[in-house]
Write a protein that holds these residues in place. Structure first.
Motif, short mmCIF file in Angstrom:
data_model
loop_
_atom_site.label_atom_id
_atom_site.label_comp_id
_atom_site.label_asym_id
_atom_site.label_seq_id
_atom_site.Cartn_x
_atom_site.Cartn_y
_atom_site.Cartn_z
N PRO A 86 0.84 -1.15 0.06
CA PRO A 86 0.08 0.02 -0.03
C PRO A 86 1.06 1.32 -0.13
CG PRO A 86 0.16 -0.98 2.30
CD PRO A 86 0.64 -1.91 1.31
N ILE A 87 0.29 2.14 -0.72
CA ILE A 87 1.11 3.63 -0.76
C ILE A 87 0.97 4.24 0.48
CG2 ILE A 87 1.28 5.87 -1.71
CD1 ILE A 87 0.42 4.35 -4.35
N THR A 88 1.92 4.72 1.41
CA THR A 88 1.73 5.42 2.63
C THR A 88 2.44 6.71 2.51
OG1 THR A 88 3.91 4.59 3.54
CG2 THR A 88 1.88 3.14 4.00
N GLY A 89 3.05 7.06 1.78
CA GLY A 89 3.67 8.32 1.39
C GLY A 89 4.17 8.72 0.03
N PHE A 90 4.83 9.96 -0.31
CA PHE A 90 5.16 10.16 -1.63
C PHE A 90 6.25 11.29 -1.32
CE2 PHE A 90 1.82 13.00 -0.99
CZ PHE A 90 2.11 14.28 -1.55
N TYR A 91 7.34 11.29 -2.44
CA TYR A 91 8.14 12.35 -2.58
C TYR A 91 7.96 13.23 -3.43
CZ TYR A 91 10.88 9.15 0.33
OH TYR A 91 11.20 8.45 1.64
N LEU A 92 8.27 14.68 -3.23
CA LEU A 92 7.90 15.69 -4.22
C LEU A 92 9.06 16.57 -4.21
CD1 LEU A 92 5.89 17.01 -5.97
CD2 LEU A 92 5.14 18.23 -3.82
N TYR A 93 9.67 17.11 -5.40
CA TYR A 93 10.63 17.87 -5.48
C TYR A 93 10.00 19.26 -6.12
CZ TYR A 93 15.23 19.89 -6.71
OH TYR A 93 16.33 20.73 -6.93
N TYR A 94 10.27 20.13 -5.44
CA TYR A 94 9.15 21.62 -6.04
C TYR A 94 9.94 22.70 -5.52
CZ TYR A 94 7.57 22.20 -1.36
OH TYR A 94 7.48 22.30 -0.10
N LYS A 144 -2.62 9.10 3.40
CA LYS A 144 -3.65 8.25 4.59
C LYS A 144 -4.99 8.41 4.10
CE LYS A 144 -0.69 10.21 8.55
NZ LYS A 144 -0.87 11.22 9.43
N ASP A 145 -5.73 7.20 4.32
CA ASP A 145 -7.14 7.14 3.71
C ASP A 145 -7.44 7.70 2.51
OD1 ASP A 145 -7.51 5.71 6.51
OD2 ASP A 145 -7.65 7.95 7.33
N GLY A 146 -6.78 7.58 1.65
CA GLY A 146 -7.02 8.15 0.33
C GLY A 146 -6.74 9.42 0.07
N VAL A 147 -6.19 10.21 1.01
CA VAL A 147 -5.68 11.61 0.92
C VAL A 147 -4.26 11.85 1.11
CG1 VAL A 147 -6.31 13.82 2.20
CG2 VAL A 147 -8.11 12.13 1.83
N PHE A 148 -3.86 12.76 0.24
CA PHE A 148 -2.58 13.32 0.24
C PHE A 148 -2.24 14.24 1.40
CE2 PHE A 148 -2.57 11.72 -4.20
CZ PHE A 148 -1.31 10.91 -4.16
N ASP A 149 -1.76 13.93 2.49
CA ASP A 149 -1.71 14.94 3.71
C ASP A 149 -0.55 15.92 3.59
OD1 ASP A 149 -1.76 15.99 6.10
OD2 ASP A 149 -1.25 14.50 7.15
N LEU A 150 -1.06 17.02 2.70
CA LEU A 150 0.03 18.10 2.79
C LEU A 150 0.55 18.79 3.91
CD1 LEU A 150 -1.43 20.07 -0.42
CD2 LEU A 150 0.16 17.88 -0.23
N ALA A 151 0.06 18.68 5.16
CA ALA A 151 0.50 18.96 6.50
C ALA A 151 1.55 18.47 7.20
CB ALA A 151 -0.64 19.31 7.43
#
Length: 122
Positions: free
Chosen positions: A3-11, A28-35
């Protein structure tokens, strides 16, 4: 498949600090948590003149996350100088003109810094 639990972003974040940022975020729960942002690395970037500040991220076969950076130089002609580059590698080592000196780029084999940063995935 895991399962996907996180992601990386270069911005490039907005604000007064001129950086390109590599961060990790939670999913979490189908939502990318930007906080949930965890800043991993800030790469200084000069932003007075455009160009070549981007980069990319990818996981290698060794399961490490790799970041490659742009050379942060401009392919455009510098105003008010005798010689122009017309899109070819500009060379200008006068203080204050670093943006027009492609010798600081990652393609210069004389550079001692590494332009690819392997990052361990915890």
């Amino acid at each position: 498949m895991l399962p996907i639990t996180g992601f990386y972003l270069y911005y490039s974040p907005t604000g007064d600090k001129w950086v390109n940022r590599l961060s990790r975020f939670q999913y979490k729960d189908g939502v990318f948590d930007l906080a949930s942002e965890q800043v991993i690395l800030d790469v200084d970037s000069q932003r007075e003149i455009c160009c070549h500040t981007g980069g990319s991220i990818a996981f290698g076969p060794d399961k490490l996350l790799y970041l490659s950076t742009g050379d942060n130089s401009t392919p455009f002609n510098e105003k008010g100088v005798k010689y122009v580059s017309n899109g070819f590698a500009p060379l200008n080592d006068i203080p204050g003109h670093e943006q027009y000196d492609v010798r600081r780029a990652s393609g210069n084999t004389n550079r001692s810094e590494r332009e690819n940063y392997p990052i361990k995935n915890k």
